[in-house]
Design an enzyme around this catalytic site. Structure first.
Site, PDB file in Angstrom:
ATOM      1  N   GLN A 121     -13.816 -27.674  13.541  1.00 23.05           N
ATOM      2  CA  GLN A 121     -13.162 -28.507  12.535  1.00 23.05           C
ATOM      3  C   GLN A 121     -12.438 -29.679  13.199  1.00 23.05           C
ATOM      4  O   GLN A 121     -11.263 -29.588  13.550  1.00 23.05           O
ATOM      5  CB  GLN A 121     -12.181 -27.672  11.705  1.00 23.05           C
ATOM      6  CG  GLN A 121     -11.649 -28.442  10.527  1.00 23.05           C
ATOM      7  CD  GLN A 121     -10.855 -27.580   9.575  1.00 23.05           C
ATOM      8  OE1 GLN A 121     -10.752 -26.373   9.725  1.00 23.05           O
ATOM      9  NE2 GLN A 121     -10.284 -28.217   8.579  1.00 23.05           N
ATOM     10  N   PHE A 122     -13.149 -30.796  13.337  1.00 27.91           N
ATOM     11  CA  PHE A 122     -12.562 -31.976  13.966  1.00 27.91           C
ATOM     12  C   PHE A 122     -11.388 -32.525  13.167  1.00 27.91           C
ATOM     13  O   PHE A 122     -10.525 -33.210  13.709  1.00 27.91           O
ATOM     14  CB  PHE A 122     -13.621 -33.065  14.178  1.00 27.91           C
ATOM     15  CG  PHE A 122     -14.008 -33.807  12.930  1.00 27.91           C
ATOM     16  CD1 PHE A 122     -13.379 -34.997  12.596  1.00 27.91           C
ATOM     17  CD2 PHE A 122     -14.995 -33.315  12.083  1.00 27.91           C
ATOM     18  CE1 PHE A 122     -13.731 -35.681  11.442  1.00 27.91           C
ATOM     19  CE2 PHE A 122     -15.355 -33.987  10.938  1.00 27.91           C
ATOM     20  CZ  PHE A 122     -14.720 -35.179  10.609  1.00 27.91           C
ATOM     21  N   THR A 123     -11.312 -32.193  11.875  1.00 30.01           N
ATOM     22  CA  THR A 123     -10.242 -32.742  11.038  1.00 30.01           C
ATOM     23  C   THR A 123      -8.860 -32.231  11.436  1.00 30.01           C
ATOM     24  O   THR A 123      -7.853 -32.752  10.951  1.00 30.01           O
ATOM     25  CB  THR A 123     -10.490 -32.460   9.542  1.00 30.01           C
ATOM     26  OG1 THR A 123     -10.546 -31.052   9.330  1.00 30.01           O
ATOM     27  CG2 THR A 123     -11.782 -33.120   9.079  1.00 30.01           C
TER      28      THR A 123
END
Length: 150
Positions: A79-81
């Site tokens: 999850q790069f967010t």
């Protein structure tokens, strides 16, 4: 590397309506890599997750780690967010996130580090549009950052 870790009674991740990873009781780890992260960051976060004492003992105290939980596993979701920055404005900037090719390799390193510690690990699919279903237990949610910013 950052992780949001949730204690779960069960969890699964779907891609295109198909289950690609699932666990029963255990931990769900949403994991993102920063631009300057390396293998040491992945190993640090994996070590922290493997050793987290967030499962209750017979007295009801959180003193047991995942290895102490029969049938426990980790569902690891990229999850790069987690590196979304909203300090200015309302639209997140993801400039702090690692570029995808390097991030996938580091995510794979993280998953391998968990498995090397004897944990059962299920995963989502890197860069896929995923649906994650978590039955939270507690809820217990822990934030981990390899740079120790929080």
């Amino acid at each position: 590397m950052r992780a949001v870790v949730q204690r779960a009674l069960g969890a699964r991740v779907e891609v295109g309506g198909q289950v690609v990873g699932a666990i029963e009781r255990g931990l769900v780890a949403f994991v993102g890599a920063a631009k300057d992260d390396d293998d040491a960051d992945a190993d640090h976060v994996a070590s922290k997750i493997a050793g987290l004492r967030v499962f209750s003992d017979d007295a009801g105290k959180m003193s047991r780690a995942l290895a102490d939980v029969r049938g426990g596993g980790v569902l690891a979701i990229s999850q790069f967010t987690l590196f979304g920055d909203v300090r200015r404005g309302l639209r997140p900037s993801f400039d702090g996130a690692m570029e995808p090719v390097r991030a996938e390799a580091l995510y794979d390193r993280f998953v391998a580090a968990l498995r090397a510690r004897g944990l059962t690990v299920a995963t989502g699919r890197f860069r896929a549009d995923m649906r994650v279903f978590v039955e939270n237990d507690g809820p217990v949610t822990i934030l981990i950052d390899s740079k120790r910013t929080f």
